[in-house]
Design a protein around this motif. Structure first.
Motif, short mmCIF file in Angstrom:
data_model
loop_
_atom_site.label_atom_id
_atom_site.label_comp_id
_atom_site.label_asym_id
_atom_site.label_seq_id
_atom_site.Cartn_x
_atom_site.Cartn_y
_atom_site.Cartn_z
N ARG A 141 0.83 -1.22 0.00
CA ARG A 141 0.00 0.00 0.00
C ARG A 141 0.86 1.26 0.00
O ARG A 141 0.57 2.23 -0.70
N LYS A 192 2.23 1.77 -3.49
CA LYS A 192 1.25 2.27 -4.45
C LYS A 192 0.98 3.76 -4.27
O LYS A 192 0.53 4.43 -5.21
N ALA A 193 1.26 4.29 -3.09
CA ALA A 193 1.07 5.72 -2.85
C ALA A 193 2.34 6.53 -3.08
O ALA A 193 2.32 7.75 -3.03
N MET A 225 -2.44 10.61 -2.12
CA MET A 225 -2.71 9.36 -2.82
C MET A 225 -3.43 8.36 -1.92
O MET A 225 -4.24 7.56 -2.40
N ASP A 226 -3.13 8.39 -0.62
CA ASP A 226 -3.76 7.44 0.32
C ASP A 226 -3.77 8.07 1.71
O ASP A 226 -2.92 7.77 2.55
N ASP A 276 -5.39 7.64 4.36
CA ASP A 276 -5.58 6.79 5.54
C ASP A 276 -4.28 6.21 6.08
O ASP A 276 -4.28 5.65 7.19
#
Length: 200
Positions: free
Chosen positions: A34, A37-38, A65-66, A68
């Motif tokens: 994760r 990917k960010a 991008m993320d 959280d």
């Protein structure tokens, strides 16, 4: 006749150990994916190489991008020591080439942050005759200008130079300027290609 050997740094003279690096920081495989990917799997990663954005601006974009995993992103990039490790063959190979009368240089999209945090993995740089890091010039491969800058700065003739990289687009850009290019994954493969060019 080849006189100049130009090396990329990342995944050529060093290893990029992303998964091990994040595991050492306590992230499991799912979170490592994760985070990737960010960050490193996005076009934004090139801005690290180019050095145009501040670290704070870049982190803002990664978080966008993320959102959280903001805390995890900051933890991952706060200190990137250990993300890059030297390949064991780096210094002996450079010494061997220099003993053969060749001059060795680097031309790398190596980021400022990684350079600052991973200097211990770059202990081969003093064995080299010079080079260019993209973040210092605000240029990144495969932009032809960074190759031209290297040739000009060190008074190198393209036809007397060979560039070794693990990315074909970067090698093709060098070839377009008349520099011999070798795209390789192993030292043995690179040495075989160098022999074809008369480099012993």
């Amino acid at each position: 006749m080849i006189r100049n050997i130009i090396f990329d740094i990342g995944n050529v003279l060093t290893d990029f150990r992303w998964n091990d690096f994040l595991r050492d920081k306590g992230f499991d495989a799912a979170m490592a994916d994760r985070i990737a990917k960010a960050s490193i799997l996005t076009p934004l990663w090139n801005e690290i190489d180019r050095g145009v954005w501040s670290r704070e601006k870049l982190m803002e974009e990664f978080v966008r991008m993320d959102p959280d995993i903001e805390a995890q992103l900051h933890m991952a990039f706060d200190n990137v020591t250990g993300m890059v490790t030297k390949r064991e063959y780096a210094i002996p190979w450079l010494q061997e080439l220099k003993a053969g009368g060749y001059r060795v240089y680097y031309l790398s999209n190596f980021s400022e942050k990684a350079y600052e945090d991973c200097l211990d993995a770059l202990d081969f740089l003093p064995f080299m005759d010079g080079g260019i890091l993209s973040f210092r010039e605000r240029l990144i491969k495969p932009d032809a200008e960074i190759y031209r800058l290297l040739l000009s700065r060190y008074s190198m003739k393209p036809e007397e130079s060979v560039f070794l990289d693990d990315t074909l687009a970067n090698v093709d850009a060098a070839r377009a300027l008349g520099i011999h290019g070798i795209c390789f994954r192993t030292k043995e493969q690179a040495e075989e290609e160098l022999r074809k060019l008369g480099v012993c």
